[in-house]
Design a protein around this motif. Structure first.
Motif, PDB file in Angstrom:
ATOM      1  N   VAL A   1       8.690  -1.404 -16.933  1.00  0.00           N
ATOM      2  CA  VAL A   1       7.415  -0.719 -16.698  1.00  0.00           C
ATOM      3  C   VAL A   1       6.570  -1.476 -15.668  1.00  0.00           C
ATOM      4  O   VAL A   1       5.929  -0.867 -14.806  1.00  0.00           O
ATOM      5  CB  VAL A   1       6.637  -0.574 -18.025  1.00  0.00           C
ATOM      6  N   ALA A   2       6.597  -2.800 -15.746  1.00  0.00           N
ATOM      7  CA  ALA A   2       5.722  -3.618 -14.897  1.00  0.00           C
ATOM      8  C   ALA A   2       6.366  -4.041 -13.582  1.00  0.00           C
ATOM      9  O   ALA A   2       5.749  -4.779 -12.811  1.00  0.00           O
ATOM     10  CB  ALA A   2       5.291  -4.870 -15.669  1.00  0.00           C
TER      11      ALA A   2
ATOM     12  N   GLY B   1      10.932   2.971  -4.098  1.00  0.00           N
ATOM     13  CA  GLY B   1      10.840   1.648  -3.477  1.00  0.00           C
ATOM     14  C   GLY B   1       9.982   0.668  -4.253  1.00  0.00           C
ATOM     15  O   GLY B   1      10.134  -0.549  -4.096  1.00  0.00           O
ATOM     16  N   LEU B   2       9.080   1.187  -5.077  1.00  0.00           N
ATOM     17  CA  LEU B   2       8.230   0.307  -5.883  1.00  0.00           C
ATOM     18  C   LEU B   2       9.029  -0.388  -6.981  1.00  0.00           C
ATOM     19  O   LEU B   2       8.570  -1.375  -7.553  1.00  0.00           O
ATOM     20  CB  LEU B   2       7.085   1.103  -6.509  1.00  0.00           C
ATOM     21  N   TRP B   3      10.204   0.156  -7.278  1.00  0.00           N
ATOM     22  CA  TRP B   3      11.064  -0.460  -8.298  1.00  0.00           C
ATOM     23  C   TRP B   3      12.231  -1.206  -7.651  1.00  0.00           C
ATOM     24  O   TRP B   3      13.232  -1.456  -8.291  1.00  0.00           O
ATOM     25  CB  TRP B   3      11.585   0.610  -9.259  1.00  0.00           C
TER      26      TRP B   3
ATOM     27  N   LEU C   1       6.773  -6.798  -8.019  1.00  0.00           N
ATOM     28  CA  LEU C   1       7.195  -6.701  -6.623  1.00  0.00           C
ATOM     29  C   LEU C   1       6.045  -7.056  -5.689  1.00  0.00           C
ATOM     30  O   LEU C   1       6.210  -7.828  -4.732  1.00  0.00           O
ATOM     31  CB  LEU C   1       7.691  -5.283  -6.328  1.00  0.00           C
ATOM     32  N   ILE C   2       4.871  -6.531  -5.979  1.00  0.00           N
ATOM     33  CA  ILE C   2       3.692  -6.811  -5.154  1.00  0.00           C
ATOM     34  C   ILE C   2       3.322  -8.288  -5.235  1.00  0.00           C
ATOM     35  O   ILE C   2       2.997  -8.923  -4.234  1.00  0.00           O
ATOM     36  CB  ILE C   2       2.509  -5.928  -5.609  1.00  0.00           C
ATOM     37  N   LYS C   3       3.392  -8.847  -6.437  1.00  0.00           N
ATOM     38  CA  LYS C   3       3.068 -10.268  -6.610  1.00  0.00           C
ATOM     39  C   LYS C   3       3.982 -11.151  -5.766  1.00  0.00           C
ATOM     40  O   LYS C   3       3.520 -12.064  -5.062  1.00  0.00           O
ATOM     41  CB  LYS C   3       3.204 -10.654  -8.090  1.00  0.00           C
TER      42      LYS C   3
ATOM     43  N   ASN D   1       4.512  -0.344   0.716  1.00  0.00           N
ATOM     44  CA  ASN D   1       5.784  -0.157   0.007  1.00  0.00           C
ATOM     45  C   ASN D   1       6.022   1.309  -0.320  1.00  0.00           C
ATOM     46  O   ASN D   1       7.146   1.805  -0.228  1.00  0.00           O
ATOM     47  CB  ASN D   1       5.797  -0.991  -1.275  1.00  0.00           C
ATOM     48  N   TYR D   2       4.964   2.000  -0.696  1.00  0.00           N
ATOM     49  CA  TYR D   2       5.102   3.419  -1.044  1.00  0.00           C
ATOM     50  C   TYR D   2       5.442   4.259   0.187  1.00  0.00           C
ATOM     51  O   TYR D   2       6.321   5.123   0.142  1.00  0.00           O
ATOM     52  CB  TYR D   2       3.809   3.924  -1.690  1.00  0.00           C
TER      53      TYR D   2
END
Length: 230
Positions: A52-53, A96-98, A58-60, A88-89
């Motif tokens: 879920v997180a 791509g966020l995952w 990824l951003i971190k 990223n989106y």
């Protein structure tokens, strides 16, 4: 009559021994079952939570890499967290966020498995072989320290793989690794097994306080609500 009584005494002794053996084996089976449940619960909860997180992780990771680029005098890729999420989106869509979710979930599963199982086992061992009690804060602190060390030991290789996969370019032709297994294989082959434990000390120093805080607070809350220790 003495012979009959002797036979009865012998039978009672044999039955008593069999009952004791069944009791011991039953206790051992129960302990194995408890440890098995801790393994399954730790791994599944860690993987599910991280799935879920995964976009935030990824951003971190990418923002931390940007900090390194700035320190080296290079131009940062993102102006902030929102810009990183938007970029990223736009480049890869929702999927791509995952990116890197597989090694991410593998790492979380190993960390939670190690933390939960080590705490459970070490607590049982300490209360059985020392004068410490299950309600003692010293027991909770010692066990949480052990569980944090085990979690860091099990999770660091997966953390290295996860970070490398997430830091790759979103363009397939520019990617160095095809996946977590490929990353693991190439890292060991090119840099040696020790490369999988790069950053172990800071990872442990991060996990140890978290583990201690969580278990101490959790155990105290259980006792305050009358549920007993975990």
């Amino acid at each position: 009559q003495r012979r009959v009584h002797g036979k009865q005494w012998y039978q009672r002794r044999v039955h008593g021994k069999q009952w004791y053996q069944r009791r011991v084996h039953g206790k051992q089976w129960y302990q194995r079952r408890v440890h098995g449940k801790a393994v399954v619960a730790g791994a599944s909860s860690g993987a599910a939570g991280q799935l879920v997180a995964s976009p935030t992780d990824l951003i971190k990771v990418q923002m931390q890499t940007d900090g390194k680029r700035i320190a080296c005098g290079e131009q940062p890729r993102f102006s902030g967290v929102v810009d990183c999420l938007r970029t990223n989106y736009h480049e890869n869509g929702v999927r791509g966020l995952w990116r890197g979710w597989v090694p991410n979930c593998q790492r979380a599963a190993l960390v939670q498995l190690g933390d939960l199982t080590a705490y459970d086992y070490s607590k049982q061992w300490l209360t059985k072989n020392t004068s410490l009690t299950p309600e003692s804060s010293v027991t909770h602190a010692l066990c949480s320290g052990i569980s944090g060390l085990v979690a860091a030991t099990m999770g660091t290789p997966a953390d290295v793989v996860k970070t490398r996969v997430m830091n790759q370019s979103p363009v397939a032709s520019e990617q160095l690794y095809r996946g977590s297994i490929d990353c693991l294989t190439k890292t060991v082959r090119n840099e040696g097994p020790g490369a999988l434990y790069k950053g172990f000390v800071p990872i442990w120093l991060r996990m140890a306080p978290w583990s201690m805080t969580f278990w101490l607070v959790y155990e105290q809350l259980r006792m305050l609500t009358g549920q007993g220790t975990w």
